[in-house]
Enzyme design. Sequence first.
Site, PDB file in Angstrom:
ATOM      1  N   SER A 169       0.863  -1.185   0.000  1.00 27.08           N
ATOM      2  CA  SER A 169       0.000   0.000   0.000  1.00 27.08           C
ATOM      3  C   SER A 169       0.893   1.226   0.000  1.00 27.08           C
ATOM      4  O   SER A 169       2.022   1.175   0.512  1.00 27.08           O
ATOM      5  CB  SER A 169      -0.880   0.015   1.259  1.00 27.08           C
ATOM      6  OG  SER A 169      -1.488   1.280   1.429  1.00 27.08           O
TER       7      SER A 169
ATOM      8  N   TYR B 174      -1.744  -0.386  10.543  1.00 27.49           N
ATOM      9  CA  TYR B 174      -1.877  -0.758   9.130  1.00 27.49           C
ATOM     10  C   TYR B 174      -0.640  -0.307   8.355  1.00 27.49           C
ATOM     11  O   TYR B 174      -0.055  -1.088   7.592  1.00 27.49           O
ATOM     12  CB  TYR B 174      -3.146  -0.138   8.540  1.00 27.49           C
ATOM     13  CG  TYR B 174      -3.383  -0.509   7.094  1.00 27.49           C
ATOM     14  CD1 TYR B 174      -3.847  -1.780   6.751  1.00 27.49           C
ATOM     15  CD2 TYR B 174      -3.134   0.395   6.067  1.00 27.49           C
ATOM     16  CE1 TYR B 174      -4.057  -2.137   5.427  1.00 27.49           C
ATOM     17  CE2 TYR B 174      -3.343   0.054   4.742  1.00 27.49           C
ATOM     18  CZ  TYR B 174      -3.807  -1.209   4.417  1.00 27.49           C
ATOM     19  OH  TYR B 174      -4.004  -1.563   3.111  1.00 27.49           O
TER      20      TYR B 174
HETATM   21  P1  NAP Z   1     -11.426  -6.285   0.695  1.00 27.89           P
HETATM   22  O1  NAP Z   1     -12.396  -5.978  -0.387  1.00 27.89           O
HETATM   23  O2  NAP Z   1     -11.819  -6.048   2.114  1.00 27.89           O
HETATM   24  O3  NAP Z   1     -10.937  -7.779   0.504  1.00 27.89           O
HETATM   25  C1  NAP Z   1     -10.048  -8.352   1.414  1.00 27.89           C
HETATM   26  C2  NAP Z   1      -9.914  -9.822   1.102  1.00 27.89           C
HETATM   27  O4  NAP Z   1      -9.030 -10.388   2.077  1.00 27.89           O
HETATM   28  C3  NAP Z   1     -11.231 -10.560   1.196  1.00 27.89           C
HETATM   29  O5  NAP Z   1     -11.308 -11.516   0.170  1.00 27.89           O
HETATM   30  C4  NAP Z   1     -11.150 -11.241   2.546  1.00 27.89           C
HETATM   31  O6  NAP Z   1     -11.864 -12.473   2.489  1.00 27.89           O
HETATM   32  C5  NAP Z   1      -9.665 -11.512   2.670  1.00 27.89           C
HETATM   33  N1  NAP Z   1      -9.278 -11.631   4.067  1.00 27.89           N
HETATM   34  C6  NAP Z   1      -9.331 -10.679   5.034  1.00 27.89           C
HETATM   35  N2  NAP Z   1      -8.986 -11.215   6.220  1.00 27.89           N
HETATM   36  C7  NAP Z   1      -8.696 -12.526   5.978  1.00 27.89           C
HETATM   37  C8  NAP Z   1      -8.297 -13.599   6.794  1.00 27.89           C
HETATM   38  N3  NAP Z   1      -8.142 -13.460   8.121  1.00 27.89           N
HETATM   39  N4  NAP Z   1      -8.106 -14.807   6.232  1.00 27.89           N
HETATM   40  C9  NAP Z   1      -8.282 -14.986   4.902  1.00 27.89           C
HETATM   41  N5  NAP Z   1      -8.668 -13.997   4.076  1.00 27.89           N
HETATM   42  C10 NAP Z   1      -8.869 -12.792   4.614  1.00 27.89           C
HETATM   43  O7  NAP Z   1     -10.094  -5.441   0.512  1.00 27.89           O
HETATM   44  P2  NAP Z   1      -9.218  -5.056  -0.765  1.00 27.89           P
HETATM   45  O8  NAP Z   1      -9.211  -3.587  -0.875  1.00 27.89           O
HETATM   46  O9  NAP Z   1      -9.580  -5.865  -1.940  1.00 27.89           O
HETATM   47  O10 NAP Z   1      -7.790  -5.493  -0.221  1.00 27.89           O
HETATM   48  C11 NAP Z   1      -6.897  -6.302  -0.937  1.00 27.89           C
HETATM   49  C12 NAP Z   1      -5.480  -5.884  -0.589  1.00 27.89           C
HETATM   50  O11 NAP Z   1      -5.224  -4.572  -1.097  1.00 27.89           O
HETATM   51  C13 NAP Z   1      -5.197  -5.806   0.914  1.00 27.89           C
HETATM   52  O12 NAP Z   1      -3.927  -6.333   1.180  1.00 27.89           O
HETATM   53  C14 NAP Z   1      -5.216  -4.313   1.192  1.00 27.89           C
HETATM   54  O13 NAP Z   1      -4.449  -3.989   2.330  1.00 27.89           O
HETATM   55  C15 NAP Z   1      -4.626  -3.792  -0.093  1.00 27.89           C
HETATM   56  N6  NAP Z   1      -4.888  -2.382  -0.377  1.00 27.89           N
HETATM   57  C16 NAP Z   1      -6.162  -1.947  -0.546  1.00 27.89           C
HETATM   58  C17 NAP Z   1      -6.377  -0.583  -0.783  1.00 27.89           C
HETATM   59  C18 NAP Z   1      -7.759  -0.039  -0.949  1.00 27.89           C
HETATM   60  O14 NAP Z   1      -7.926   1.190  -0.867  1.00 27.89           O
HETATM   61  N7  NAP Z   1      -8.769  -0.878  -1.193  1.00 27.89           N
HETATM   62  C19 NAP Z   1      -5.301   0.288  -0.860  1.00 27.89           C
HETATM   63  C20 NAP Z   1      -4.019  -0.199  -0.687  1.00 27.89           C
HETATM   64  C21 NAP Z   1      -3.828  -1.538  -0.453  1.00 27.89           C
HETATM   65  P3  NAP Z   1     -12.792 -13.073   3.658  1.00 27.89           P
HETATM   66  O15 NAP Z   1     -13.403 -11.923   4.388  1.00 27.89           O
HETATM   67  O16 NAP Z   1     -13.765 -13.921   2.922  1.00 27.89           O
HETATM   68  O17 NAP Z   1     -11.833 -13.870   4.482  1.00 27.89           O
END
Ligand code: NAP
Length: 274
Positions: A148, A161
């Site tokens: 990130s 985070y």
């Molecule tokens: P999201 O929509 O909340 O999806 C997160 C995913 O991670 C879900 O599939 C969730 O599945 C899984 N997950 C969370 N906790 C888990 C656990 N304990 N065990 C197994 N799976 C788990 O978030 P996203 O934005 O797509 O995030 C994806 C990545 O991008 C993350 O690493 C996040 O930090 C990074 N990121 C996101 C942003 C943003 O603004 N969206 C910015 C920078 C970086 P379940 O709930 O089904 O387990």
Amino acid sequence: MSEQANNTSAKPGTAVVTGASAGLGRLFADRLARRGHDLLLVARRGDRLDEAAKALRSQYGVTVNTLVADLGAAADLERVAQAIAADASITLLVNNAGTSTLAPVLATAPASAQSMIDVNVTALARLSLVALAGFKARDRGTLINIGSVLGFHTLPISSIYSGTKGFVLNFTRGLQEEVAGSGVRVQLVLPAATATDIWELSGVPVTNLDPAHVMTAEHCVDAAIAGLDLGEPITMPSVDDYAPLFAAYDDARARLFGASQNGTPATRYAGAAR
Ligand code: NAP
């Protein structure tokens, strides 16, 4: 379930996507299946993984397996690690699963803080190592770690985070040095704000952000994959003038590190009381 574990180098092989039940992971699964990868999808919500698997099989004709696991739980993490270690058809791992609670540390439940460390750091490190062991042995494979921009920036509500994503940044850059010159690739993706569920789950709805600063999840994943195709070690989907900005940042980082290799106290501490 997997009948596709043969060793044909012409095939793109199996891609493992963690956090494939939603957000960026669900889209990585789509884009990789479109390229012909068989998939192993990992997350806690099995119903969502099953839906995704069904759709991807029918749309792209690839083999899709699912593994329901809480990556924050040691036994589940080990199960996923063993599944990766046992499958020589795996050519790509996207360490995408992540969790975020955005609040001052003293207002963050200890379990939420621990969960960020367990999923964003411990699981990502464990799965990186197990995947790299196989990739190095076969001299083939790609690791994509999702960090990130908060890995090099921190806010009063993002201490933990940002700390976890700082780990992803330094850890992944180190891995890149380790695999240099081999058939193994390691890409670090550093998204900025992207419209996924993570915001609502973090306690800061995405609607609180300036919409001009928020990318769609589709744009983010497509940029990440375009960056992979371009051979970028680090992909920042939203940064237009990346090369000069990153060079300046990295040059300052390297110069500061170099200045620390000095062996004596800095002169400003010369008169310090003992
Ligand atoms: P999201 O929509 O909340 O999806 C997160 C995913 O991670 C879900 O599939 C969730 O599945 C899984 N997950 C969370 N906790 C888990 C656990 N304990 N065990 C197994 N799976 C788990 O978030 P996203 O934005 O797509 O995030 C994806 C990545 O991008 C993350 O690493 C996040 O930090 C990074 N990121 C996101 C942003 C943003 O603004 N969206 C910015 C920078 C970086 P379940 O709930 O089904 O387990």
